[in-house]
Motif scaffolding. Structure first.
Motif, PDB file in Angstrom:
ATOM      1  N   LYS B  48       4.690  -2.375  -2.677  1.00  0.00           N
ATOM      2  CA  LYS B  48       3.397  -2.155  -3.094  1.00  0.00           C
ATOM      3  C   LYS B  48       2.333  -2.303  -1.978  1.00  0.00           C
ATOM      4  O   LYS B  48       2.647  -3.199  -1.278  1.00  0.00           O
ATOM      5  N   ASP B  49       1.315  -1.298  -1.893  1.00  0.00           N
ATOM      6  CA  ASP B  49       0.309  -1.262  -0.957  1.00  0.00           C
ATOM      7  C   ASP B  49      -0.296  -2.510  -0.971  1.00  0.00           C
ATOM      8  O   ASP B  49      -0.917  -3.042  -2.073  1.00  0.00           O
ATOM      9  N   GLY B  50      -0.605  -3.448   0.273  1.00  0.00           N
ATOM     10  CA  GLY B  50      -1.086  -4.628   0.313  1.00  0.00           C
ATOM     11  C   GLY B  50      -0.240  -5.887   0.119  1.00  0.00           C
ATOM     12  O   GLY B  50      -0.478  -7.062   0.176  1.00  0.00           O
ATOM     13  N   ARG B  51       1.061  -5.617  -0.430  1.00  0.00           N
ATOM     14  CA  ARG B  51       1.985  -6.686  -0.728  1.00  0.00           C
ATOM     15  C   ARG B  51       3.056  -6.669   0.592  1.00  0.00           C
ATOM     16  O   ARG B  51       3.195  -7.553   1.352  1.00  0.00           O
ATOM     17  N   GLU B  52       3.591  -5.586   0.616  1.00  0.00           N
ATOM     18  CA  GLU B  52       4.876  -5.518   1.634  1.00  0.00           C
ATOM     19  C   GLU B  52       4.044  -5.023   2.814  1.00  0.00           C
ATOM     20  O   GLU B  52       4.401  -5.537   4.086  1.00  0.00           O
ATOM     21  N   TYR B  53       3.196  -4.361   2.865  1.00  0.00           N
ATOM     22  CA  TYR B  53       2.460  -3.519   3.802  1.00  0.00           C
ATOM     23  C   TYR B  53       1.150  -2.924   3.318  1.00  0.00           C
ATOM     24  O   TYR B  53       1.058  -2.522   1.922  1.00  0.00           O
ATOM     25  N   PHE B  54       0.303  -2.720   4.258  1.00  0.00           N
ATOM     26  CA  PHE B  54      -0.767  -1.470   3.989  1.00  0.00           C
ATOM     27  C   PHE B  54      -0.463  -0.434   4.275  1.00  0.00           C
ATOM     28  O   PHE B  54      -0.091  -0.303   5.628  1.00  0.00           O
ATOM     29  N   PHE B  55      -0.184   0.503   3.491  1.00  0.00           N
ATOM     30  CA  PHE B  55       0.393   1.892   3.781  1.00  0.00           C
ATOM     31  C   PHE B  55      -0.843   2.679   4.132  1.00  0.00           C
ATOM     32  O   PHE B  55      -1.853   2.834   3.428  1.00  0.00           O
ATOM     33  N   VAL B  56      -0.945   3.255   5.469  1.00  0.00           N
ATOM     34  CA  VAL B  56      -2.150   4.127   5.772  1.00  0.00           C
ATOM     35  C   VAL B  56      -1.615   5.511   6.319  1.00  0.00           C
ATOM     36  O   VAL B  56      -0.328   5.488   6.892  1.00  0.00           O
TER      37      VAL B  56
END
Lengths: 206, 206
Positions: B48-56
């Motif tokens: 999930k974005d902001g949980r495992e990674y910030f996906f950008v």
């Protein structure tokens, strides 16, 4: 974790409670050994040879230097103080961590010869508290108080040569903190190179 | 002791249990904050974005580099990974210790920029145990197993750049050991220079 014992140097302000701290450590944990220094100064009342110090003559001390029986030695006020090698090395080989309660001159020599040694500086929680302890119970002359404060200011100059400061506020907490700092030192990468090498070679052997 | 939070880098073998260890730390102690990395790789299922990674996007990531919004970044297999500055600095200023779970490339950059950072390497108790974990439940092909062991052997090459090794045998013990290593870091002389300076000036002012 490394099985060889490590060297721990404990210094600190007069009045910081080093002696009490180390005594409490040795009573609570049994994997520590206290190194006893040799000195040429005269025993004070109540001091016993082999307990507070090994009291030796100047000739004997100089012979010990000559024969490299000391891992460090220093001179204060016309007297020699030094750490006998044999006891320290034997205890470390047996896996015990050895505590040296010595002053900064000796501490720096230890760090130079044994970079893995752990240098701890014990201090009261504040300068005010240290002053209170140095001033004592109002029985000291101003001259004595001034000498003590002057000495503490000198001691403070050396702190940055140490690895960690140990704030001796509550004795029990300070014992725990010291124990943990020593345990941490056993986890240093530089003290576990054999483990790492073995891991590497076993992983490569596939 | 220093009131500013410190940076803790956690790396380790795949299969060493870093994730579980950090999760258990955060549940048990509440003075730690976990930094979340930014990455250009695609989210995997369940992430999930902001949980495992910030996906950008790659464009966004390169803009973050440009604007110095990252305290370190590295590239693996055609994807960027990096540590956003703002969250880390804010948490540290608030007195929280910040944990970065990153790989060696990033770890070395952190050490270079923040010499007081604490670099921990997590390992199982032995190569055999690591092999057992990598080999898994007998469902992997020999080729996958060989790749994993090869990667572990590579990871082992980097261990000597770290400060401490953390042997993850029993999870609870490992959580305690990690907590103690971080507490020890707060006692470093180099992190307490303000305290020492104040002590010196108060002792001299007599």
């Amino acid at each position: 974790m490394s099985e060889q014992g490590i060297l721990i140097v404990v210094s600190g302000f007069s009045g910081a409670g080093k002696g009490t701290l180390i005594k409490a450590m040795l009573e609570k944990y049994h994997n520590y050994a206290l190194s006893i220094s040799a000195t040429t100064r005269m025993p004070r009342e109540g001091e016993k040879d082999g307990r507070e110090y090994f009291f030796v003559s100047r000739e004997k001390f100089e012979q010990m230097i000559e024969e490299e029986q000391l891992i460090e030695h220093a001179r204060y006020v016309n007297n020699y103080y030094g750490t006998p090698r044999q006891y320290v090395f034997q205890q470390m080989a047996d896996g015990r961590d050895v505590i040296l309660e010595i002053e900064i001159q000796g501490a720096l020599k230890i760090k130079e010869r044994f970079p893995e040694a752990l240098l701890l500086f014990v201090t009261p929680p504040s300068a005010d508290e240290l002053k209170r302890r140095l001033v004592g119970r109002g029985t000291e002359t101003m001259e004595v108080i001034r000498q003590r404060l002057h000495r503490a200011a000198e001691e403070a100059e050396g702190i940055t040569s140490y690895d960690y400061i140990l704030i001796n506020d509550k004795l029990e907490d300070c014992v725990e903190a010291m124990h943990q700092l020593i345990q941490a030192q056993h986890r240093r990468v530089s003290g576990n190179l054999d483990f790492i090498e073995q891991m590497k070679s076993e992983l490569s052997a596939v």
